[in-house]
Motif scaffolding. Structure first.
Motif, PDB file in Angstrom:
ATOM      1  N   ARG A 168       0.825  -1.200   0.000  1.00 21.08           N
ATOM      2  CA  ARG A 168       0.000   0.000   0.000  1.00 21.08           C
ATOM      3  C   ARG A 168       0.864   1.257   0.000  1.00 21.08           C
ATOM      4  O   ARG A 168       1.839   1.362   0.728  1.00 21.08           O
ATOM      5  CB  ARG A 168      -0.908  -0.019   1.230  1.00 21.08           C
ATOM      6  CG  ARG A 168      -1.924  -1.141   1.184  1.00 21.08           C
ATOM      7  CD  ARG A 168      -2.774  -1.084   2.424  1.00 21.08           C
ATOM      8  NE  ARG A 168      -1.958  -1.037   3.612  1.00 21.08           N
ATOM      9  CZ  ARG A 168      -1.614  -2.102   4.292  1.00 21.08           C
ATOM     10  NH1 ARG A 168      -2.025  -3.282   3.929  1.00 21.08           N
ATOM     11  NH2 ARG A 168      -0.866  -1.993   5.359  1.00 21.08           N
TER      12      ARG A 168
ATOM     13  N   ASP B  81       0.119   4.160   1.056  1.00 22.92           N
ATOM     14  CA  ASP B  81       0.044   4.858   2.329  1.00 22.92           C
ATOM     15  C   ASP B  81       1.124   4.382   3.275  1.00 22.92           C
ATOM     16  O   ASP B  81       1.817   5.169   3.906  1.00 22.92           O
ATOM     17  CB  ASP B  81      -1.323   4.587   2.977  1.00 22.92           C
ATOM     18  CG  ASP B  81      -2.321   5.634   2.573  1.00 22.92           C
ATOM     19  OD1 ASP B  81      -1.921   6.805   2.523  1.00 22.92           O
ATOM     20  OD2 ASP B  81      -3.477   5.274   2.309  1.00 22.92           O
ATOM     21  N   LEU B  82       1.236   3.075   3.320  1.00 23.33           N
ATOM     22  CA  LEU B  82       2.195   2.475   4.241  1.00 23.33           C
ATOM     23  C   LEU B  82       3.610   2.826   3.826  1.00 23.33           C
ATOM     24  O   LEU B  82       4.450   3.188   4.649  1.00 23.33           O
ATOM     25  CB  LEU B  82       1.981   0.961   4.256  1.00 23.33           C
ATOM     26  CG  LEU B  82       2.967   0.160   5.097  1.00 23.33           C
ATOM     27  CD1 LEU B  82       3.026   0.682   6.508  1.00 23.33           C
ATOM     28  CD2 LEU B  82       2.557  -1.305   5.094  1.00 23.33           C
TER      29      LEU B  82
ATOM     30  N   GLN C 283       4.361   6.287   4.764  1.00 21.15           N
ATOM     31  CA  GLN C 283       4.580   6.407   6.208  1.00 21.15           C
ATOM     32  C   GLN C 283       5.964   5.920   6.599  1.00 21.15           C
ATOM     33  O   GLN C 283       6.636   6.514   7.433  1.00 21.15           O
ATOM     34  CB  GLN C 283       3.529   5.591   6.969  1.00 21.15           C
ATOM     35  CG  GLN C 283       2.141   6.157   6.921  1.00 21.15           C
ATOM     36  CD  GLN C 283       2.048   7.449   7.680  1.00 21.15           C
ATOM     37  OE1 GLN C 283       2.777   7.664   8.638  1.00 21.15           O
ATOM     38  NE2 GLN C 283       1.173   8.332   7.249  1.00 21.15           N
TER      39      GLN C 283
ATOM     40  N   LYS D 212       8.860   8.052   8.112  1.00 20.53           N
ATOM     41  CA  LYS D 212       9.417   7.643   9.405  1.00 20.53           C
ATOM     42  C   LYS D 212      10.938   7.683   9.347  1.00 20.53           C
ATOM     43  O   LYS D 212      11.590   8.249  10.219  1.00 20.53           O
ATOM     44  CB  LYS D 212       8.959   6.218   9.750  1.00 20.53           C
ATOM     45  CG  LYS D 212       9.595   5.676  11.019  1.00 20.53           C
ATOM     46  CD  LYS D 212       9.534   4.164  11.117  1.00 20.53           C
ATOM     47  CE  LYS D 212      10.716   3.527  10.443  1.00 20.53           C
ATOM     48  NZ  LYS D 212      10.828   2.086  10.593  1.00 20.53           N
TER      49      LYS D 212
END
Ligand code: ATP
Ligand code: MG
Lengths: 294, 401
Positions: free
Chosen positions: A25, A27-28, A31, A35
């Motif tokens: 994904r 989004d992941l 992120q 991070k």
């Protein structure tokens, strides 16, 4: 919950979600990359500057050595050097980041179920974000040096960076999986990159290789990173045979045209594509045991 | 009970090969030659053996067992984190697993950033997290600290945030491993309330815990795992009883498990049967006659006292369910010798669960205890299949309001 329709809906929803949990994904990925960026440059507002510091520093060293110690004989050497160096650094750091990505996120891998392939992707993504920050600097420097790269050749950046991405993902993914089983893989990768660096026309003009290899020049471009580096140089450095200090033309780039690059890019995509398929297989085979091996 | 199976594990076994022999070095691999497949002597360990667990939609299952039994391993296999060595696992729907305190948290990131990261890991798109953020933070009670790096959180604060995220990602299946024990009582209550709400929503919960009372309180089913095998699967109270027996905690700590010799009285044995002198029985249905025979001995010691004998039937958590006692002046005489004390119950009450029997002999005059003994051979009573210690018949009607 009594209505059967509702139960069926729920079942459908549940199975859709189950498969969504297995897919990669965006989004992941985003992120995870953010991070890494936050953790690495955390607390330093100069994070952006830091991401430039390393390549600029290397650039300075190489520039001094290859201008004043050994003369590479390339006009506007800093632009030539920077173009190749940034492209290769993105590659080597991308593969390097990816190689430690699974082991480095052992806590996650062992405790949370998510599509594991995002880990090496995030490692590559991190290097690509840095490249994206560095490229404008390169372009500004090129402009300041009087190189006008506004031209159709500039579009070569697109396939070159595309190939860079595919290749980095492929090798990074393989390295990340192997590194779980063989913990010294990432060290091998590091050393390997040091050697690999020299097989690319970064510090020396590619014309030098052409002279040496003659008819076998094409062999040199079986290495996709050589293609990437040469193409980025073509896009940004522009001039294939500029006039050197002594007033005679120097062959800096491999070819003044486009076809040469497009052909090599096609070859590069073929190699990288095959590596990507291999990476997929290797990763799929190894990932089921990650949680156990970590 | 023909609920749709949400978690299905069939014949699941998991073998671990000792850590040292798994991860190796490429270097070694080259030295030994790429052809040799030998990775040295490896130690095998079966953490799970032939486990069958099927959990239906809306069930709340407590997974209990001694340390090292394989509970966490089973959860990880169900969560799709570990691959079973053999057997099959199928789970329908979005799984949220809380396998460890704040797994997936990055200490350097703030609480808020971790919410986004964690939710993304659990499969929630960013825009959905935006909408949920406030509710997640509220539930976790971490609003004032949400912009601090989580490495400065206490373990309770950590878990509050992690639990809050896990329940907000709208999971179909929630897998929880022990972590809830860290929160304070207020938060524990909130978690329970949330779990109850989940139950009402028809979601499936599987949780590992060592607080056995939670299992009887909350679960619709208990599964006992020991040495990698399912030892019991069914009624939570029975499950707890089974585990207590495995653990040996069905006896009070420090109490001798052999005959107690205080005050010159020994309780030798207790027999449970359906009639005086009948064959031993463990399982009863409501309404059946129940008979308890206690063998004791008044020892010929210097001081001999008259004793009153009492027996208590206790449920999970040692809750006394009913007691029986010899009547005043009709207990053990102050005379050395062996005695049989019989307690007869006409009809076993409509109970559900596993029960143990405690026997105590008190001084007939002072009431001070002379001896006590616990018999861990559980008496199992099953009445109907609705959960609850007591089966209470109720008439239900549904009318349109
Ligand atoms: N990766 C591993 N490699 C080797 N052995 C393992 C591994 N993971 C778990 N084990 C072993 O498997 C057994 C079961 O472990 P597991 O963590 O499932 O126990 P548990 O029931 O959760 O115990 P606890 O109540 O202490 O949490 C243990 O004996 C443990 O040592
Ligand atoms: Mg455990």
């Amino acid at each position: 919950m009594s209505a059967p329709a509702l139960a069926a809906d729920r079942a459908a929803l549940a199975s859709a979600r189950a498969s969504a949990q297995g897919r990669i994904r965006w989004d992941l990925l985003r992120q995870l990359v953010s991070k890494d960026l936050k953790v690495k440059y955390q607390g330093s507002a100069l994070g952006f500057v830091w991401s430039l510091a390393n390549p600029l520093f290397m650039l300075g060293i190489y520039y001094v050595i290859f201008t004043y110690v050994f003369d590479a004989g390339v006009p506007d050497y800093h632009v030539y050097l920077m173009a190749g160096l940034l492209a290769f650094t993105a590659f080597s750091q991308g593969v390097g980041n990816a190689s430690t990505s699974v082991v480095g996120n052992a806590g996650l891998v062992k405790k949370v179920r998510f599509p594991l392939a995002v880990l090496p992707l995030a490692g590559v993504g991190f290097a690509m974000v840095q490249l994206a920050l560095q490229l404008p600097v390169l372009l500004v420097i090129a402009l300041l040096s009087g190189i006008s790269f506004f031209g159709p050749q500039f579009l070569l950046l697109v396939p070159a960076l595309g190939l860079l991405l595919v290749l980095t993902i492929a090798l990074g993914t393989i390295a990340s999986a192997l590194n779980v089983r063989y913990r010294d893989t990432s060290h091998f990768v590091e050393i390997f990159m040091l050697v690999w660096f020299w097989t690319n026309p970064i510090l020396y003009p590619v014309g030098l290789v052409k002279d040496q290899l003659g008819d076998l020049f094409w062999v040199y471009f079986l290495n996709p990173t050589a293609t990437i580096v040469a193409t980025v140089q073509r896009a940004v450095y522009v001039e294939a045979t500029p006039i050197g200090d002594d007033g005679r033309p120097v062959q800096v780039l491999a070819d003044p045209g486009y076809l040469f690059y497009l052909r090599n890019l096609a070859l590069g995509f073929l190699v990288a594509g095959l590596l990507l398929l291999l990476a997929r297989r290797v990763f799929r085979r190894y990932q089921v045991d990650f949680a156990e091996d970590l | 009970m023909s609920r749709r199976a949400v978690i299905e594990a069939r014949g699941v076994s998991k073998r671990f090969v000792s850590h040292s022999s798994r991860a190796t070095q490429l270097k070694e691999r080259f030295v030994k030659g790429l052809t040799t497949r030998d990775r040295g002597p490896s130690e095998e360990f079966w953490a799970l053996r032939d486990v069958d667990v099927v959990v239906g939609e809306g069930e709340t299952v407590g997974l209990i067992g001694p340390n090292g039994a394989g509970k966490s391993t089973l959860l990880k296999v169900l969560a799709g984190i570990l691959r079973p060595t053999s057997g099959e696992v199928e789970v329908q729907g979005r799984i949220a697993s809380l396998l460890e305190l704040g797994a997936g948290f990055n200490g350097e990131l703030t609480g808020r950033e971790n919410v986004y990261l964690n939710a993304a890991l659990l499969g929630l798109p960013r825009r959905e997290v935006d909408g949920l953020l406030e509710s997640i933070v509220d539930f976790s009670e971490q609003a004032p600290r949400i912009d601090d790096p989580v490495k400065h959180y206490s373990s309770g604060e950590y878990v509050k945030l992690a639990f809050s995220i896990a329940v907000h990602v709208d999971p179909d299946v929630l897998l929880v491993d022990e972590v809830l024990a860290v929160g304070d009582e207020a938060f524990a209550r909130k978690c329970l309330a949330k779990i109850e709400q989940f139950q009402q929503d028809g979601r499936t919960i599987l949780f590992v815990t060592h607080s056995l009372d939670l299992v009887t309180q909350l679960c619709t089913r208990g599964v006992v795992v020991d040495h990698g095998r399912v030892q019991y699967d069914g009624d939570p109270a029975f499950a707890v009883g089974t585990l207590r027996k495995i653990l040996g905690t069905d006896r009070p700590v420090g109490e001798p498990s052999g005959p107690a010799e205080k005050g010159g009285v020994v309780v030798h044995a207790a027999h449970v049967s359906a009639s005086a002198g009948g064959p031993a029985r463990g399982r009863f249905a409501a309404g059946e006659p129940f008979h308890l025979r206690v063998e004791c001995e008044v020892l010929p010691s210097r001081e001999v006292y008259p004793g009153e004998v009492g027996a208590v039937v206790m449920g999970a958590g040692d809750i006394p369910v009913w007691s029986m006692r010899t009547s005043k002046g009709h207990g053990l005489p102050a005379e050395p010798g062996r005695y049989l004390v019989d307690f007869a119950v006409d009809a076993v009450p409509p109970l559900n669960g596993a029960f143990v029997v405690g026997v105590q002999v008190d001084h007939a005059e002072t009431g001070l205890p002379l001896t006590a003994r616990r018999f861990d051979d559980a008496v199992w009573v099953e009445t109907g299949d609705l959960p609850g210690l007591l089966a209470v018949p109720a008439t239900t009607t549904v009318t349109r309001a």
